[in-house]
Design a protein around this motif. Structure first.
Motif, mmCIF file in Angstrom:
data_model
loop_
_atom_site.group_PDB
_atom_site.id
_atom_site.type_symbol
_atom_site.label_atom_id
_atom_site.label_comp_id
_atom_site.label_asym_id
_atom_site.label_seq_id
_atom_site.Cartn_x
_atom_site.Cartn_y
_atom_site.Cartn_z
ATOM 1 N N LEU A 95 -37.576 -14.098 -23.390
ATOM 2 C CA LEU A 95 -38.667 -13.650 -22.518
ATOM 3 C C LEU A 95 -40.033 -14.169 -22.961
ATOM 4 C CD1 LEU A 95 -37.556 -9.938 -21.922
ATOM 5 C CD2 LEU A 95 -37.309 -11.881 -20.355
ATOM 6 N N ALA A 96 -40.226 -14.358 -24.269
ATOM 7 C CA ALA A 96 -41.557 -14.733 -24.759
ATOM 8 C C ALA A 96 -41.748 -16.246 -24.909
ATOM 9 C CB ALA A 96 -41.833 -14.038 -26.098
ATOM 10 N N LYS A 97 -40.660 -16.996 -25.061
ATOM 11 C CA LYS A 97 -40.781 -18.440 -25.289
ATOM 12 C C LYS A 97 -41.322 -19.233 -24.099
ATOM 13 C CE LYS A 97 -39.591 -20.008 -29.404
ATOM 14 N NZ LYS A 97 -40.541 -20.828 -30.162
ATOM 15 N N ASN A 140 -42.932 -2.856 -41.819
ATOM 16 C CA ASN A 140 -42.748 -1.841 -40.775
ATOM 17 C C ASN A 140 -42.008 -2.491 -39.607
ATOM 18 O OD1 ASN A 140 -43.370 -0.372 -38.265
ATOM 19 N ND2 ASN A 140 -44.757 0.860 -39.531
ATOM 20 N N GLN A 141 -40.779 -2.030 -39.349
ATOM 21 C CA GLN A 141 -39.931 -2.682 -38.344
ATOM 22 C C GLN A 141 -40.540 -2.657 -36.948
ATOM 23 O OE1 GLN A 141 -36.825 -4.353 -39.027
ATOM 24 N NE2 GLN A 141 -37.361 -5.154 -37.032
ATOM 25 N N ARG A 142 -41.081 -1.502 -36.527
ATOM 26 C CA ARG A 142 -41.664 -1.408 -35.179
ATOM 27 C C ARG A 142 -42.872 -2.322 -35.043
ATOM 28 N NH1 ARG A 142 -42.657 4.544 -33.152
ATOM 29 N NH2 ARG A 142 -43.162 3.356 -31.282
ATOM 30 N N ARG A 143 -43.696 -2.349 -36.086
ATOM 31 C CA ARG A 143 -44.874 -3.224 -36.054
ATOM 32 C C ARG A 143 -44.436 -4.691 -36.060
ATOM 33 N NH1 ARG A 143 -49.109 -4.946 -40.363
ATOM 34 N NH2 ARG A 143 -47.307 -4.710 -41.689
ATOM 35 N N PHE A 144 -43.406 -5.012 -36.869
ATOM 36 C CA PHE A 144 -42.911 -6.391 -36.910
ATOM 37 C C PHE A 144 -42.435 -6.822 -35.527
ATOM 38 C CE2 PHE A 144 -39.377 -9.362 -36.957
ATOM 39 C CZ PHE A 144 -39.977 -10.446 -37.581
ATOM 40 N N ASP A 145 -41.652 -5.974 -34.851
ATOM 41 C CA ASP A 145 -41.115 -6.336 -33.538
ATOM 42 C C ASP A 145 -42.240 -6.692 -32.572
ATOM 43 O OD1 ASP A 145 -38.694 -5.742 -34.663
ATOM 44 O OD2 ASP A 145 -38.305 -3.957 -33.461
ATOM 45 N N LYS A 146 -43.327 -5.892 -32.597
ATOM 46 C CA LYS A 146 -44.464 -6.138 -31.693
ATOM 47 C C LYS A 146 -45.197 -7.424 -32.072
ATOM 48 C CE LYS A 146 -45.185 -1.235 -30.690
ATOM 49 N NZ LYS A 146 -46.024 -0.056 -30.968
ATOM 50 N N PHE A 187 -44.809 -15.269 -28.042
ATOM 51 C CA PHE A 187 -45.413 -15.392 -26.702
ATOM 52 C C PHE A 187 -46.581 -16.370 -26.710
ATOM 53 C CE2 PHE A 187 -48.254 -13.780 -23.299
ATOM 54 C CZ PHE A 187 -47.403 -13.927 -22.225
ATOM 55 N N LEU A 188 -47.398 -16.306 -27.768
ATOM 56 C CA LEU A 188 -48.577 -17.168 -27.858
ATOM 57 C C LEU A 188 -48.267 -18.384 -28.732
ATOM 58 C CD1 LEU A 188 -51.210 -14.358 -28.458
ATOM 59 C CD2 LEU A 188 -50.767 -15.557 -26.315
ATOM 60 N N PRO A 189 -48.637 -19.584 -28.305
ATOM 61 C CA PRO A 189 -48.293 -20.798 -29.073
ATOM 62 C C PRO A 189 -49.240 -21.060 -30.238
ATOM 63 C CG PRO A 189 -49.442 -21.397 -27.072
ATOM 64 C CD PRO A 189 -49.312 -19.888 -27.061
ATOM 65 N N VAL A 190 -49.405 -20.054 -31.117
ATOM 66 C CA VAL A 190 -50.356 -20.218 -32.225
ATOM 67 C C VAL A 190 -49.729 -19.986 -33.590
ATOM 68 C CG1 VAL A 190 -52.425 -19.682 -30.885
ATOM 69 C CG2 VAL A 190 -51.119 -17.819 -31.907
ATOM 70 N N ALA A 191 -48.587 -19.317 -33.646
ATOM 71 C CA ALA A 191 -47.969 -18.972 -34.930
ATOM 72 C C ALA A 191 -46.833 -19.940 -35.248
ATOM 73 C CB ALA A 191 -47.445 -17.537 -34.868
ATOM 74 N N ILE A 201 -43.914 -22.510 -24.560
ATOM 75 C CA ILE A 201 -43.376 -23.861 -24.330
ATOM 76 C C ILE A 201 -44.148 -24.555 -23.215
ATOM 77 C CG2 ILE A 201 -41.357 -25.185 -23.532
ATOM 78 C CD1 ILE A 201 -39.609 -23.049 -24.917
ATOM 79 N N PHE A 202 -44.407 -23.829 -22.126
ATOM 80 C CA PHE A 202 -45.144 -24.397 -20.989
ATOM 81 C C PHE A 202 -46.558 -24.812 -21.410
ATOM 82 C CE2 PHE A 202 -48.092 -23.799 -17.435
ATOM 83 C CZ PHE A 202 -47.582 -24.725 -16.541
ATOM 84 N N LEU A 203 -47.280 -23.903 -22.075
ATOM 85 C CA LEU A 203 -48.658 -24.203 -22.485
ATOM 86 C C LEU A 203 -48.698 -25.356 -23.478
ATOM 87 C CD1 LEU A 203 -50.152 -20.603 -22.880
ATOM 88 C CD2 LEU A 203 -50.585 -22.236 -21.037
ATOM 89 N N TYR A 204 -47.766 -25.349 -24.416
ATOM 90 C CA TYR A 204 -47.713 -26.400 -25.423
ATOM 91 C C TYR A 204 -47.433 -27.756 -24.780
ATOM 92 C CZ TYR A 204 -46.990 -28.084 -30.202
ATOM 93 O OH TYR A 204 -47.099 -28.734 -31.404
ATOM 94 N N SER A 205 -46.478 -27.770 -23.863
ATOM 95 C CA SER A 205 -46.121 -29.017 -23.171
ATOM 96 C C SER A 205 -47.305 -29.559 -22.384
ATOM 97 C CB SER A 205 -44.944 -28.786 -22.218
ATOM 98 O OG SER A 205 -43.819 -28.313 -22.899
ATOM 99 N N MET A 206 -47.946 -28.685 -21.615
ATOM 100 C CA MET A 206 -49.062 -29.123 -20.781
ATOM 101 C C MET A 206 -50.241 -29.591 -21.628
ATOM 102 S SD MET A 206 -47.941 -28.990 -17.727
ATOM 103 C CE MET A 206 -46.322 -29.362 -18.377
ATOM 104 N N ALA A 207 -50.513 -28.863 -22.724
ATOM 105 C CA ALA A 207 -51.627 -29.250 -23.598
ATOM 106 C C ALA A 207 -51.383 -30.625 -24.201
ATOM 107 C CB ALA A 207 -51.808 -28.210 -24.704
#
Length: 198
Positions: free
Chosen positions: A173-175, A131-137, A144-148, A179-185
């Motif tokens: 916009l999401a990176k 689903n393209q709309r679901r994929f985009d979200k 945005f989140l440094p987990v995937a 990047i900030f959280l990953y660097s600081m962690a």
């Protein structure tokens, strides 16, 4: 070259890259540059133009071809250039690399993607593409989140109908937060471990 052979080559390059990273780390520890940040900055960032260009190129390369673990180069950017300038160089390199692998995934398709990522990762996220709309979200949230596995998702995004413009905006916009959280962690986590072991 078939998928299995390509995957073996990529894994071999990654292992060599990890080995070189470990060897360089040991070498720099013996030089004492990690004890003196000014020495480390002079070693890599002495040239105000060449140092940043080389570092950004390394960041692009580690996204496109996993030669150096991303965590190592991201932390190195902050340590060498400082938290603000290092963040900018990390951001520029990683964003350019992410756009390149998206375009490669779109151009060369599933066989190329499967040569770069494992079947397990591919099968885990292929359902997102239904689903393209679901994929985009989901894609925007994952970036945005440094987990995937960002690089794998950027490759797989090439199989969807997402436009280059929309993909680029999501990355830009999401990176920054991840990047900030990953660097600081990595940096503060490393400092914490050093204080425990010291």
């Amino acid at each position: 070259m078939n998928i299995a052979a390509s995957r073996k080559l990529i894994n071999f390059i990654s292992i060599i890259g990890l080995g070189v990273s470990i060897a360089l780390t040991i070498y720099f520890i013996n030089l004492g540059v990690f004890k003196d940040l000014d020495s480390l900055r002079e070693l890599v960032g002495a040239s105000t133009i060449l140092g940043p260009i080389i570092f950004i190129f390394i960041q692009i390369l580690q996204v496109v071809i996993p030669i150096i673990p991303g965590g190592i180069s991201t932390a190195a950017g902050v340590l060498i250039f400082g938290p603000y300038v290092g963040f900018i160089y990390n951001y520029v390199g990683i964003c350019i690399g992410s756009i390149i692998i998206f375009l490669l995934g779109r151009r060369y398709g599933k066989p190329f993607i499967l040569s770069m990522i494992s079947d397990k990762t591919y099968n885990r996220y292929i359902g997102w593409l239904d689903n393209q709309r679901r994929f985009d979200k989901l894609f925007a949230l994952a970036i945005f989140l440094p987990v995937a596995p960002d690089d794998a998702l950027c490759l797989m995004a090439g199989l969807t109908n997402i436009s280059v413009r929309k993909f680029t905006w999501i990355i830009l916009l999401a990176k920054p937060l991840s990047i900030f959280l990953y660097s600081m962690a990595l940096i503060y986590g490393g400092n914490f471990l050093s204080s425990l072991l010291g």
